[in-house]
Design a protein around this motif. Structure first.
Motif, PDB file in Angstrom:
ATOM      1  N   ILE A 126     -51.366  14.269 -15.193  1.00 12.04           N
ATOM      2  CA  ILE A 126     -52.507  14.438 -16.100  1.00 12.04           C
ATOM      3  C   ILE A 126     -52.962  13.093 -16.669  1.00 12.04           C
ATOM      4  O   ILE A 126     -54.143  12.892 -16.962  1.00 12.04           O
ATOM      5  CB  ILE A 126     -52.166  15.444 -17.231  1.00 12.04           C
ATOM      6  CG1 ILE A 126     -53.461  15.943 -17.893  1.00 12.04           C
ATOM      7  CG2 ILE A 126     -51.229  14.843 -18.269  1.00 12.04           C
ATOM      8  CD1 ILE A 126     -53.264  17.112 -18.819  1.00 12.04           C
ATOM      9  N   SER A 127     -52.039  12.129 -16.795  1.00 12.04           N
ATOM     10  CA  SER A 127     -52.403  10.798 -17.295  1.00 12.04           C
ATOM     11  C   SER A 127     -53.149   9.986 -16.240  1.00 12.04           C
ATOM     12  O   SER A 127     -53.808   8.993 -16.566  1.00 12.04           O
ATOM     13  CB  SER A 127     -51.147  10.034 -17.733  1.00 12.04           C
ATOM     14  OG  SER A 127     -50.521  10.681 -18.816  1.00 12.04           O
ATOM     15  N   PHE A 160     -51.493   7.576  -7.295  1.00 13.99           N
ATOM     16  CA  PHE A 160     -50.621   8.180  -8.303  1.00 13.99           C
ATOM     17  C   PHE A 160     -50.791   9.693  -8.385  1.00 13.99           C
ATOM     18  O   PHE A 160     -49.811  10.417  -8.576  1.00 13.99           O
ATOM     19  CB  PHE A 160     -50.863   7.531  -9.671  1.00 13.99           C
ATOM     20  CG  PHE A 160     -50.247   6.169  -9.795  1.00 13.99           C
ATOM     21  CD1 PHE A 160     -48.867   6.013  -9.820  1.00 13.99           C
ATOM     22  CD2 PHE A 160     -51.044   5.031  -9.858  1.00 13.99           C
ATOM     23  CE1 PHE A 160     -48.290   4.763  -9.916  1.00 13.99           C
ATOM     24  CE2 PHE A 160     -50.473   3.773  -9.954  1.00 13.99           C
ATOM     25  CZ  PHE A 160     -49.083   3.638  -9.976  1.00 13.99           C
ATOM     26  N   PHE A 161     -52.029  10.183  -8.213  1.00 12.51           N
ATOM     27  CA  PHE A 161     -52.222  11.632  -8.286  1.00 12.51           C
ATOM     28  C   PHE A 161     -51.513  12.327  -7.121  1.00 12.51           C
ATOM     29  O   PHE A 161     -50.787  13.313  -7.320  1.00 12.51           O
ATOM     30  CB  PHE A 161     -53.707  11.993  -8.286  1.00 12.51           C
ATOM     31  CG  PHE A 161     -53.957  13.464  -8.428  1.00 12.51           C
ATOM     32  CD1 PHE A 161     -53.769  14.091  -9.651  1.00 12.51           C
ATOM     33  CD2 PHE A 161     -54.367  14.224  -7.350  1.00 12.51           C
ATOM     34  CE1 PHE A 161     -53.983  15.458  -9.792  1.00 12.51           C
ATOM     35  CE2 PHE A 161     -54.584  15.588  -7.475  1.00 12.51           C
ATOM     36  CZ  PHE A 161     -54.386  16.201  -8.703  1.00 12.51           C
ATOM     37  N   VAL A 162     -51.711  11.821  -5.910  1.00 14.30           N
ATOM     38  CA  VAL A 162     -51.042  12.418  -4.735  1.00 14.30           C
ATOM     39  C   VAL A 162     -49.526  12.299  -4.876  1.00 14.30           C
ATOM     40  O   VAL A 162     -48.782  13.225  -4.552  1.00 14.30           O
ATOM     41  CB  VAL A 162     -51.536  11.750  -3.433  1.00 14.30           C
ATOM     42  CG1 VAL A 162     -50.737  12.257  -2.232  1.00 14.30           C
ATOM     43  CG2 VAL A 162     -53.019  12.021  -3.222  1.00 14.30           C
ATOM     44  N   CYS A 206     -60.935  10.464  -8.327  1.00 11.10           N
ATOM     45  CA  CYS A 206     -60.879  10.128  -6.907  1.00 11.10           C
ATOM     46  C   CYS A 206     -59.812  10.971  -6.212  1.00 11.10           C
ATOM     47  O   CYS A 206     -58.657  10.971  -6.640  1.00 11.10           O
ATOM     48  CB  CYS A 206     -60.550   8.647  -6.726  1.00 11.10           C
ATOM     49  SG  CYS A 206     -61.870   7.540  -7.241  1.00 11.10           S
ATOM     50  N   GLU A 207     -60.207  11.676  -5.174  1.00 19.33           N
ATOM     51  CA  GLU A 207     -59.245  12.427  -4.364  1.00 19.33           C
ATOM     52  C   GLU A 207     -59.587  12.235  -2.898  1.00 19.33           C
ATOM     53  O   GLU A 207     -60.737  11.954  -2.537  1.00 19.33           O
ATOM     54  CB  GLU A 207     -59.209  13.902  -4.750  1.00 19.33           C
ATOM     55  CG  GLU A 207     -60.485  14.649  -4.545  1.00 19.33           C
ATOM     56  CD  GLU A 207     -60.338  16.144  -4.812  1.00 19.33           C
ATOM     57  OE1 GLU A 207     -59.216  16.591  -5.076  1.00 19.33           O
ATOM     58  OE2 GLU A 207     -61.354  16.851  -4.745  1.00 19.33           O
ATOM     59  N   SER A 245     -55.590  20.420 -11.521  1.00 18.49           N
ATOM     60  CA  SER A 245     -55.129  19.079 -11.897  1.00 18.49           C
ATOM     61  C   SER A 245     -54.916  18.895 -13.395  1.00 18.49           C
ATOM     62  O   SER A 245     -54.130  18.049 -13.810  1.00 18.49           O
ATOM     63  CB  SER A 245     -56.128  18.015 -11.403  1.00 18.49           C
ATOM     64  OG  SER A 245     -57.382  18.163 -12.059  1.00 18.49           O
ATOM     65  N   VAL A 246     -55.617  19.692 -14.218  1.00 17.11           N
ATOM     66  CA  VAL A 246     -55.565  19.513 -15.670  1.00 17.11           C
ATOM     67  C   VAL A 246     -54.807  20.642 -16.364  1.00 17.11           C
ATOM     68  O   VAL A 246     -53.982  20.393 -17.249  1.00 17.11           O
ATOM     69  CB  VAL A 246     -56.996  19.399 -16.253  1.00 17.11           C
ATOM     70  CG1 VAL A 246     -56.951  19.269 -17.765  1.00 17.11           C
ATOM     71  CG2 VAL A 246     -57.730  18.212 -15.629  1.00 17.11           C
TER      72      VAL A 246
END
Length: 321
Positions: free
Chosen positions: A72-73, A101-103, A177-178, A277-278
């Motif tokens: 989430i950050s 970082f998200f992946v 960004c994804e 995601s959130v």
């Protein structure tokens, strides 16, 4: 025509055009973000400080909370800043970092959820072997394997995605960004390599899903054979929280990436992205603490301890003043 070497920034999808709605989005995301920080922070602190919670289940729950904080950050603060400053821009390397970082956090979280299903399976179906199969060394090795494999997997995806030539502008149809949105900007057939990697990823994710499903089929069969109602209730209470988190994680992710093209629209994609995601990082602490009496007792004990310590400090300050 533009290519990846000439792109210095990307333009993210804005939640709203009017200033009032932008500020509403900022305050809404701020509330969700603070709730996620508070909930996951409390779980991390409680598990780390309470020796009664130094068990495999809570060790993996601590990992899950760390991953939720990370995921989430990665997305929410930048979206909040863009709404506050009426901007859509994110730098090229900022976008690459956000993808990485998200992946990474999402991949490791899925691995940890799979390990947690195995933990519940062993605890309920093979209780006599629990100490052997899930000793402290085995838990550390499984967690390290999840974080390490997630890092390598993410590095491969991110490097492959940002090595593609981009010639369809720099507008990303998402609030962060994804990979699928970056691939839409590619003008090269080389994007098929990344599509191939994504297909492989879906197959691996499906394998983990089958393992989780099989684990819970065995768990429910074992629980239903427990003669006492109290025993069944206790066994179910340790599993339902994890099952709820897994269901939320998988259902939102599957709908985001496997929905038919006929359902695709910028507004729907935005809503679904928020849902997967959130929402989970903010809701997961509530799901885990709601039916977990051990965790609630530890949280209550820690709160009372902090309150007592604060009172003692106030009395001590009053005596010396």
């Amino acid at each position: 025509m533009s290519n990846s070497s000439s792109i210095t920034e990307f333009l993210l999808l804005a939640f709203a055009d009017t200033r009032q709605l932008q500020l509403l989005h900022f305050w809404l995301f701020l509330g969700i973000y603070l709730a996620a920080l508070l909930g996951n922070g409390l779980i991390i602190t409680t598990v780390a400080c309470d020796h009664r919670l130094h068990t495999p289940m809570y060790f993996f729950l601590l990992n899950l909370s760390l991953l939720d904080l990370g995921s989430i950050s990665t997305t929410v603060p930048k979206s909040m800043a863009n709404s506050l400053w009426d901007s859509r821009a994110i730098s090229y390397w900022g976008c690459a970092a956000q993808v990485f970082f998200f992946v990474f956090f999402i991949t490791v979280e899925y691995c940890v959820l799979t390990i947690m299903a195995y933990d519940r399976y062993v605890a309920i179906c093979k209780p006599l072997h629990y100490g052997t199969l899930l000793g402290s060394r085995a838990c550390v090795h499984m967690a390290a394997a999840a974080w390490g494999s997630g890092f390598l997997y993410t590095l491969l995806h991110t490097a492959n995605t940002f090595s593609l030539p981009l010639c369809k502008g720099n507008a990303v149809d998402q609030f962060f960004c994804e990979i699928p949105q970056i691939l839409k900007l590619s003008c090269s057939d080389a994007y098929l390599r990344e599509v191939g990697l994504l297909v492989l990823s879906v197959c691996l994710a499906f394998g983990c899903f089958v393992f989780i499903l099989f684990s819970y089929v065995q768990i429910f069969r074992s629980v239903l054979r427990i003669p006492s109602e109290q025993g069944r209730h206790k066994a179910f209470s340790t599993c339902l929280s994890h099952l709820a988190v897994v269901s939320l994680f998988i259902s939102t992710g599957m709908f985001a990436y496997l929905k038919p093209p006929s359902l695709t629209s910028p507004v729907l994609d935005l809503v679904v992205a928020v849902l997967y995601s959130v929402v989970p990082p903010a809701v997961n602490p509530l799901l885990y603490s709601m039916r977990n009496q051990e965790l609630k007792d530890a949280l209550w004990k820690m709160r009372n301890g902090c309150f007592s310590e604060a009172i003692n400090c106030l009395f001590s300050f009053a005596e010396h003043s």
